[in-house]
Each structure stands twice: as structure tokens, then as C-alpha cells.
Design a protein around this motif. Structure first.
Motif, mmCIF file in Angstrom:
data_model
loop_
_atom_site.group_PDB
_atom_site.id
_atom_site.type_symbol
_atom_site.label_atom_id
_atom_site.label_comp_id
_atom_site.label_asym_id
_atom_site.label_seq_id
_atom_site.Cartn_x
_atom_site.Cartn_y
_atom_site.Cartn_z
ATOM 1 N N ILE A 49 0.906 -1.324 -0.024
ATOM 2 C CA ILE A 49 0.079 -0.061 -0.033
ATOM 3 C C ILE A 49 0.711 1.390 -0.056
ATOM 4 O O ILE A 49 1.865 1.282 0.908
ATOM 5 N N ASN A 53 -1.207 6.403 1.501
ATOM 6 C CA ASN A 53 -2.603 5.849 1.636
ATOM 7 C C ASN A 53 -3.057 4.954 2.810
ATOM 8 O O ASN A 53 -4.227 4.460 3.356
ATOM 9 N N VAL A 54 -2.087 4.605 3.884
ATOM 10 C CA VAL A 54 -2.169 3.808 4.789
ATOM 11 C C VAL A 54 -2.796 4.564 5.962
ATOM 12 O O VAL A 54 -2.450 5.520 6.600
ATOM 13 N N THR A 55 -3.895 3.944 6.587
ATOM 14 C CA THR A 55 -4.747 4.492 7.498
ATOM 15 C C THR A 55 -4.349 3.567 8.679
ATOM 16 O O THR A 55 -4.716 4.062 10.152
ATOM 17 N N ASP A 129 -10.602 0.409 8.473
ATOM 18 C CA ASP A 129 -10.324 1.753 7.941
ATOM 19 C C ASP A 129 -11.060 2.855 8.869
ATOM 20 O O ASP A 129 -10.539 3.948 9.238
ATOM 21 N N SER A 213 -3.610 -1.359 6.609
ATOM 22 C CA SER A 213 -4.759 -1.316 5.662
ATOM 23 C C SER A 213 -5.005 0.279 5.020
ATOM 24 O O SER A 213 -4.369 1.127 5.593
ATOM 25 N N SER A 214 -5.670 0.180 3.995
ATOM 26 C CA SER A 214 -6.107 1.594 3.646
ATOM 27 C C SER A 214 -7.225 1.490 3.393
ATOM 28 O O SER A 214 -8.237 0.731 3.941
ATOM 29 N N GLU A 215 -8.184 2.303 2.669
ATOM 30 C CA GLU A 215 -9.449 2.646 2.382
ATOM 31 C C GLU A 215 -10.044 1.470 1.608
ATOM 32 O O GLU A 215 -11.031 0.876 1.600
#
Length: 404
Positions: A49, A53-55, A129, A213-215
Motif C-alpha cells: 500500500i 494511503n496507509v490508515t 479503515d 490497511s488503506s480505504e
């Protein structure tokens, strides 16, 4: 050369899969490099990712969970019942039309269940997310998707076997749908989720799994014994409705996918010949390389020509060390060998005076990830840069922050 030209001129039959050894002479730029592939100097690249963008980036354990185990058993019983019912109905008639309908109804049911798994995966990613799903719950969800996908895949394989070994000709349209199902189910399966599935069913606790994770995507990674495993899913790189660019290429479509795979993973050709397969008519192409110290399976999407799903296994001792960070206090000496972000990382703790190994608790960003044990060493998954690594014993604490 003539043989290559003959192969390149043959069209793939609908629903078939073809494996072709890579032709290194055809390597060239198919498209711009994928932003989702992270380079590793002197080793296999990996899908990741993008940092911006990493959440979520954290660790979670996996252990017995009664609810998840019951759900997995229920899915297993459901698949077993479906398979038995299919066989009873199929063998109860010799009429080709009735057999067609028996297979068609079972294929429809498998397609519906597979879509449900994809929807559950999307819901889990979005929940993690948004912060409404815990990391542990997300890991359980992925483990259940993995185990149910394997059960559906077993049913699909049985349908194919029954059709092949009986005096019956499977219609091409049904064969295509079965091959498509096999491809779609394969990309729902992963080595980390599989291990988590065993853990929640009582197969042994996993103390630390890295979860990111991302979205729209996620990465799971874990060290198991002497091996490091990772799996990544990137929904934005999968566009099944788009034109399959590998089919539109001037090259034979599998050679085109191979070439793209080599552009993204050039190092793997050092001691292996990767190969590709078209998974039915899904627009998914499996690029696989087995090398001395690991193996890589990347799934490229024909619409984007990029990797949207990837699994890897690597020998922890073979991954190149990129940096060594040390720390000490009055009683402890700590050495951390890093490789790449979210790759394997080694922590060694010794007595500052005697040099003897020390059993210490290791935490990353205040999340416990394991103990060094009697040999004073622990393999774990390396976090993103800047995260503190804390080593704690009764004799004191050493904190190390990984450099960018």
C-alpha cells in the motif's frame, strides 16, 4: 524461434488456463511502473500500500475464537452437503440436459457464495479503515473468508472431476464459469489468513501478525519459524470491467502478462524462470516464481496490467539486511537488523557485560509482539519507519526508533 512464433499465434480457448515459461528476450516496458510495487535492492520486490494511503498499521494476535470456528465449521458442512447433493442429482440421471441444469444450479450457488465473500472482504476493509472493526476482528474476518473460499473451491473441483470422469460432455459455457470461479476463489486465499484460520480453530496461537490497511486494501504479514509470509490485496488495481490489455497486446496474452511480471519483479529471474497463467476469462493472470530462498505469486489484472493481489514466502535469513540499529543501557545490549518496511526484522538482546543472550519482551509502538526467548533473538515483521521498538526486562528498558 519457429516454435515460439507458432505458440504466439495460437488463441487461448475460452475458460482455459495456459502456463508458458518466461521469454526473457521479450522483456520490455509494457506500461509505466506500478506505484504499488516497492523495490528491494538485491531481492524480490513486493506489493505494498503506498505510504500516503496507509490508515492502519499495527499488530494483532490470533488465537482460538469459538464464534469464528463455528462459522468455519458451518461453511465446511454446507459445502460438504452441497457436494453430496450435487453428486446424487448428477448420477441420478443420464440425460445430458438434466445434468447440464444440475451443474448450472450448483455453479450459480458457488458464484453467489463467492460474491458474498468478496462483499465481506470489502466490508471488513472499510470497517477497519473507519475504526469500527478492531484489528483482531479484521484478522478473524479474513481468516473466515480464506477458509470458506477453500471450501467453495473444493466443491468446484469436485464438480469438474465428476464431469470429467463420467460419460458426459461439459458445455463450454459451464466450463468457462467453473474456471472463472477457480480463479476468483484463488485470489481470496492467502498464506497469512490461512495460518490465522488454523489459529482461531485451535491449531495454535499466533502471538503477532502485522496488519496494515488503506480505504480499499490491506497487507497481512507474519514470521512462522524460519519463514516470513505476506499477502496483499489492492482493490484499486482490479478493474474487471476494463478492456484486457494483455489480450489487446501484440504479444500472445500470456507472454504479455509474463513480460509485465518481469518488469515488476526483475530480480526473481536470477535463479528461476517465472511463468504465467490466465485464470479462465476473469482477466486475472497468475505470475509465479519459485526461487532458492522463497516463492512469489502475483495476480495481475488485465484491465490495469498491475498487481492487485500478491502472496510471498521468504526465508528470513536470506532477505538482505539494509540497516543495523543498536541500543544499550546499564545491563542490556540490543541489536536490530532491518530489511525493508513490513519485511522480516531481527531483534537480538544480550547481557551488556557477559554477552549472554537475554529473554526480553519486545513491543512495537507499545504493542507486544513477542519474546526473544532463551537464545535472545526474535524475528518479527518490521514496522513502518519512525515507530519505536521497546525491549523490556526486569533489569531495564531499551527503546530504539527505526530510522527513515
Amino acid at each position: 524461434m519457429l516454435a515460439l512464433l507458432l505458440v504466439a499465434s495460437v488463441a487461448i480457448p475460452a475458460g482455459s488456463t495456459v502456463s508458458v515459461p518466461v521469454d526473457r528476450s521479450s522483456v520490455g516496458q509494457f506500461e509505466e511502473p506500478s506505484p504499488a510495487i516497492a523495490p528491494v535492492n538485491g531481492f524480490a520486490n513486493y506489493a505494498s500500500i503506498p505510504a500516503e494511503n496507509v490508515t492502519v498499521s499495527t499488530y494483532s494476535g490470533a488465537s482460538v475464537d469459538v464464534g469464528t470456528a463455528i462459522a468455519a465449521d458451518t461453511a465446511r458442512l454446507q459445502s460438504g452437503y452441497q457436494t453430496t447433493s450435487f453428486e446424487d442429482a448428477f448420477y441420478a440421471t443420464q440425460d445430458p440436459g438434466e445434468r447440464d441444469e444440475t451443474i448450472a444450479s450448483n455453479v450459480r450457488r458457488a458464484e453467489e457464495r463467492t460474491q458474498q465473500l468478496r462483499d465481506r472482504r470489502t466490508t471488513a476493509i472499510e470497517g477497519l479503515d473507519a475504526g469500527v472493526l478492531s484489528t483482531r476482528s479484521f484478522l478473524r474476518s479474513m481468516s473466515l473468508v480464506d477458509s470458506e473460499a477453500e471450501q467453495i473451491a473444493a466443491t468446484v473441483r469436485r464438480i469438474k472431476d465428476v464431469a470429467r470422469t463420467s460419460s458426459y460432455s461439459l458445455p463450454r459455457s459451464l466450463d468457462t464459469r467453473l474456471e472463472n470461479l477457480r480463479g476468483e476463489l484463488e485470489v481470496l486465499h492467502g498464506p497469512v489468513a490461512q495460518r490465522a484460520s488454523h489459529a482461531v480453530a485451535g491449531g495454535g496461537e499466533i502471538e503477532s501478525v502485522y496488519v496494515e490497511s488503506s480505504e480499499t486494501g490491506y497487507t497481512l504479514a507474519v514470521v512462522d519459524g524460519d519463514s516470513y509470509f505476506r499477502e496483499t490485496y489492492l482493490a484499486d488495481e482490479r478493474r474487471p470491467e476494463a478492456t484486457d490489455q494483455f489480450r489487446e497486446s501484440e504479444l500472445y496474452l500470456v507472454n504479455a502478462a509474463n513480460r509485465r511480471g518481469l518488469e515488476l519483479y526483475p530480480w526473481v529471474t536470477n535463479d528461476t524462470s517465472p511463468s504465467s497463467q490466465a485464470l479462465g476469462e476473469t482477466g486475472i493472470y497468475r505470475f509465479r516464481a519459485e526461487y532458492t530462498s522463497g516463492d512469489l505469486t502475483a495476480y495481475l489484472d488485465g484491465g490495469t496490467t498491475n498487481v492487485f493481489r500478491e502472496t510471498q514466502r521468504q526465508s528470513v535469513s536470506a532477505v538482505p539486511v539494509t540497516d543495523t540499529v543498536t541500543g544499550r543501557n546499564g545491563s542490556l545490549a540490543v541489536q536490530v537488523n532491518t530489511t525493508y518496511e513490513t519485511g522480516p526484522m531481527n531483534v537480538t538482546v544480550t547481557d551488556n557485560e557477559t554477552g549472554q543472550p537475554v529473554d526480553a519482551t519486545v513491543s512495537v509502538d507499545r504493542e507486544r509482539v513477542g519474546r526473544t526467548g532463551g537464545d535472545g533473538t526474535l524475528w518479527l515483521v518490521e514496522p513502518r519507519d519512525g515507530v519505536p521498538v521497546t525491549i523490556r526486562t526486569d533489569a531495564g528498558i531499551v527503546e530504539i526508533r527505526l530510522p527513515p
